[in-house]
Design a protein around this motif. Structure first.
Motif, PDB file in Angstrom:
ATOM      1  N   GLN A 184     192.920  98.305  42.498  1.00 48.82           N
ATOM      2  CA  GLN A 184     193.790  98.155  41.882  1.00 48.82           C
ATOM      3  C   GLN A 184     192.213  97.942  40.947  1.00 48.82           C
ATOM      4  OE1 GLN A 184     195.943  94.697  40.116  1.00 48.82           O
ATOM      5  NE2 GLN A 184     196.889  96.543  38.568  1.00 48.82           N
ATOM      6  N   ASP A 185     192.362  98.710  39.729  1.00 48.21           N
ATOM      7  CA  ASP A 185     191.191  98.226  38.790  1.00 48.21           C
ATOM      8  C   ASP A 185     191.696  98.135  37.171  1.00 48.21           C
ATOM      9  OD1 ASP A 185     189.068  98.781  36.944  1.00 48.21           O
ATOM     10  OD2 ASP A 185     187.644  99.997  37.948  1.00 48.21           O
ATOM     11  N   LYS A 216     190.536  98.052  34.164  1.00 48.69           N
ATOM     12  CA  LYS A 216     190.521  98.375  33.045  1.00 48.69           C
ATOM     13  C   LYS A 216     190.784  99.638  33.250  1.00 48.69           C
ATOM     14  CE  LYS A 216     186.355  95.143  32.199  1.00 48.69           C
ATOM     15  NZ  LYS A 216     185.174  95.109  31.557  1.00 48.69           N
ATOM     16  N   TYR A 217     190.723 100.092  34.610  1.00 52.35           N
ATOM     17  CA  TYR A 217     190.771 101.580  34.805  1.00 52.35           C
ATOM     18  C   TYR A 217     192.575 101.998  34.251  1.00 52.35           C
ATOM     19  CZ  TYR A 217     190.964 106.897  36.417  1.00 52.35           C
ATOM     20  OH  TYR A 217     190.753 107.892  36.415  1.00 52.35           O
ATOM     21  N   ARG A 218     193.052 100.647  34.761  1.00 60.31           N
ATOM     22  CA  ARG A 218     194.420 101.214  34.422  1.00 60.31           C
ATOM     23  C   ARG A 218     194.881 100.858  32.601  1.00 60.31           C
ATOM     24  NH1 ARG A 218     197.599  96.026  34.993  1.00 60.31           N
ATOM     25  NH2 ARG A 218     196.726  95.528  33.010  1.00 60.31           N
ATOM     26  N   PHE A 259     192.365 102.415  30.473  1.00 60.19           N
ATOM     27  CA  PHE A 259     192.465 103.240  30.667  1.00 60.19           C
ATOM     28  C   PHE A 259     193.404 104.334  30.365  1.00 60.19           C
ATOM     29  CE2 PHE A 259     189.908 107.248  31.321  1.00 60.19           C
ATOM     30  CZ  PHE A 259     189.429 108.025  30.290  1.00 60.19           C
ATOM     31  N   SER A 260     193.977 104.680  32.223  1.00 63.39           N
ATOM     32  CA  SER A 260     195.010 105.390  32.153  1.00 63.39           C
ATOM     33  C   SER A 260     195.931 105.350  31.500  1.00 63.39           C
ATOM     34  CB  SER A 260     195.501 105.076  33.779  1.00 63.39           C
ATOM     35  OG  SER A 260     194.272 105.492  34.732  1.00 63.39           O
ATOM     36  N   GLY A 299     195.971 101.210  38.089  1.00 65.44           N
ATOM     37  CA  GLY A 299     194.760 101.400  38.038  1.00 65.44           C
ATOM     38  C   GLY A 299     194.241 101.765  39.108  1.00 65.44           C
ATOM     39  N   ARG A 338     190.621 104.349  40.688  1.00 62.12           N
ATOM     40  CA  ARG A 338     189.972 105.647  40.700  1.00 62.12           C
ATOM     41  C   ARG A 338     190.941 106.964  41.520  1.00 62.12           C
ATOM     42  NH1 ARG A 338     186.275 104.764  36.307  1.00 62.12           N
ATOM     43  NH2 ARG A 338     185.787 102.552  36.276  1.00 62.12           N
ATOM     44  N   THR A 339     190.799 108.133  40.717  1.00 63.63           N
ATOM     45  CA  THR A 339     190.455 109.358  41.689  1.00 63.63           C
ATOM     46  C   THR A 339     189.387 108.863  43.247  1.00 63.63           C
ATOM     47  OG1 THR A 339     191.325 110.225  40.268  1.00 63.63           O
ATOM     48  CG2 THR A 339     190.546 111.525  42.001  1.00 63.63           C
ATOM     49  N   GLU A 360     200.318 105.652  40.647  1.00 61.62           N
ATOM     50  CA  GLU A 360     199.550 106.124  42.223  1.00 61.62           C
ATOM     51  C   GLU A 360     200.338 107.089  43.525  1.00 61.62           C
ATOM     52  OE1 GLU A 360     197.071 104.256  38.932  1.00 61.62           O
ATOM     53  OE2 GLU A 360     199.472 103.839  40.131  1.00 61.62           O
TER      54      GLU A 360
END
Length: 224
Positions: free
Chosen positions: A13-14, A16-18, A20-21, A35, A37-38, A66
């Motif tokens: 899990q990230d 900040k990326y969650r 953003f997503s 969250g 990343r691919t 995910e």
């Protein structure tokens, strides 16, 4: 087994990326996004053994974005055409966003374009948002180069929908068709065969492409 995979997803899990997503996929609950990343998700697929993957693929519905994306990548990695079709038909009712839909591009389809066409026709006429979107994406991915025929443009041009994620894919398809098959595609723009919003969006996306010449961009702009 599915719990084990879920635990491993949360280890990636990230936050900040969650966040953003969540902005990119506003039609689903943010709480259903972990969250990840691919590249990390793709790496995880390589680490899951076959028995675990087979069990996971049977456990629908999933709760997290995910999990669904992982499911989509697993389907895309299958080597058998018929197995992919069967898995897709089972999965379509559970797809609820563009990101999951767009993760699935089976390489096997490239060698089976004749067999794939009847399934694409079925998906395009299904009325199911993400089955329709997927069908258009397959026409865009595998039938705009050496397999191109003008009647494929017709298959997409006749689609009428109130669904944003279908109309956006139609626009994307025609914008891509303009970059690859300009002479065959531009009459569809000239004759305004698409609904107004989709027509304008297709022109916009085509004009954003580096594969469209400045002269072509100028002409397309005159057709808005």
């Amino acid at each position: 087994m599915a719990v084990c995979i879920k635990d491993r997803l949360f280890q990636l899990q990230d936050v900040k990326y969650r966040d953003f997503s969540a902005k990119l996929i506003p039609n689903i609950d943010k709480e259903t996004i972990i969250g990840i990343r691919t590249p990390a998700l793709r790496q995880l697929i390589k680490e899951i053994d076959q028995e675990e993957a087979d069990a996971f693929i049977q456990q629908l519905p999933h709760h997290y974005l995910e999990e669904n994306n992982l499911h989509g990548y697993m389907i895309a990695n299958y080597k058998d055409f018929d197995r992919i079709i069967q898995a897709l038909e089972k999965f379509f009712p559970y797809i609820d966003n563009w990101a999951t839909c767009d993760t699935i591009t089976p390489k096997v389809f490239k060698k089976n374009t004749d067999k794939l066409l009847p399934h694409i026709d079925k998906w395009l006429s299904s009325g199911e948002t993400y089955a329709v979107r997927f069908g258009i994406r397959m026409l865009m991915a595998f039938y705009l180069d050496e397999k191109f025929k003008t009647n494929y443009l017709d298959k997409v041009a006749v689609i009428r929908s109130e669904e944003y994620y279908i109309n956006m894919m139609i626009a994307w398809y025609f914008a891509t068709a303009l970059t690859k098959q300009y002479a065959a595609t531009v009459p569809y723009i000239e004759q305004r065969k698409l609904p107004e919003w989709t027509h304008r969006k297709a022109i916009q996306k085509a004009r954003e492409s580096r594969r469209i010449s400045d002269e072509q961009k100028k002409y397309l702009n005159s057709l808005k």
